[in-house]
Design a protein around this motif. Structure first.
Motif: not given
Length: 280
Positions: A1-22
């Motif tokens: 359970m996330l609490t006020a003392a728990t670090p909030f982990i966020s990893r926003p990024s991009h994935v490149t598909t086989r045909d080059g879409a991001e």
């Protein structure tokens, strides 16, 4: 359970598909993964009021913007179900997800099913289909209750003539009477930023889909949620038939709910998703 003392982990990024879409994705929290697939016309932001409660309940929540939507690239191609399913695979494989609950809303439900029939269930433990377009929307001799071709043509015409007007006229029926005007405006603003090419191509894909044979092959535990006031994807045409086709599916009907159940019935939907993703 996330609490006020728990670090909030966020990893926003991009994935490149086989045909080059991001593909932009957001990745919040830790725990069992829940992967959200958005509606046609909306980016991953639409899931904000589901993702944060589930993160606080101890889940890892991942959502991505479909190509041509949100912060993903607009390649002008790849809006068929096979390619869109491969885009899901690119996200799942890049993040090396296992035992995930896959949650697809509207068109996203069909993409999730095509992902499973095309790439297998090795990474997915459960499937949730929310107000989905499944199994088939178009009217044909063996689907006589489906939408007439004129229905599709009307939207395509509105798209190229006055899409903002179409959104303004349809936003309240989509969201239901209890959702605030501010929330509806937020949804409209996101939809207006979506590529018109993507909108047109996705709408054609939605109305050309036929998943009746595929659904019968899926034995993954499935939760199906639909409102009985859904004007976009009528219950009797979509979720009722989908549940009958799948070997391990449970249909939950929200009384009085419109298509936009993630807005109108967010608390109920979040509770159902939390129980389902927990294996209950």
């Amino acid at each position: 359970m996330l609490t006020a003392a728990t670090p909030f982990i966020s990893r926003p990024s991009h994935v490149t598909t086989r045909d080059g879409a991001e593909l932009f994705y957001r990745d919040w929290g830790t725990g069992r993964p829940v992967v959200f697939i958005a509606s046609f016309s909306l980016p991953s932001d639409m899931w904000a009021y589901q993702m944060l409660p589930l993160v606080r309940a101890g889940f890892r929540c991942i959502a991505f913007d479909r190509r041509g939507h949100g912060r993903s690239s607009d390649p002008g191609r790849g809006y068929d179900y096979d390619t869109l399913a491969d885009d899901i695979a690119a996200v799942m494989d890049t993040l090396d997800l296992e035992e995930a609950t896959l949650v697809g809303y509207s068109m996203g439900g069909a993409e999730a099913v095509r992902y499973l029939t095309r790439h297998g269930t090795a990474r997915v433990a459960r499937l949730a289909l929310i107000a989905s377009t499944l199994p088939m929307l178009a009217k044909t001799p063996d689907n006589p209750d489906g939408f007439e071709p004129a229905h599709v043509e009307m939207f395509q015409r509105d798209l190229v003539t006055d899409y903002p007007r179409w959104l303004a006229e349809n936003a309240r029926p989509f969201a239901g009477p209890e959702v605030s005007e501010a929330m509806i405006e937020w949804i409209r603003e996101m939809a207006l930023r979506t590529s018109q090419f993507a909108l047109s191509a996705c709408y054609g894909t939605i109305n050309g889909g036929d998943f009746r044979a595929e659904l019968a092959t899926l034995d993954v535990p499935t939760l199906i949620v639909q409102g009985d006031h859904d004007a976009s994807n009528p219950l009797e045409l979509t979720s009722r038939r989908t549940a009958a086709l799948m070997p391990d599916a449970r249909l939950v009907v929200y009384e009085g709910a419109p298509h936009g159940v993630f807005l109108s019935h967010a608390e109920q939907l979040n509770a159902d998703l939390q129980r389902f993703a927990s294996g209950a």
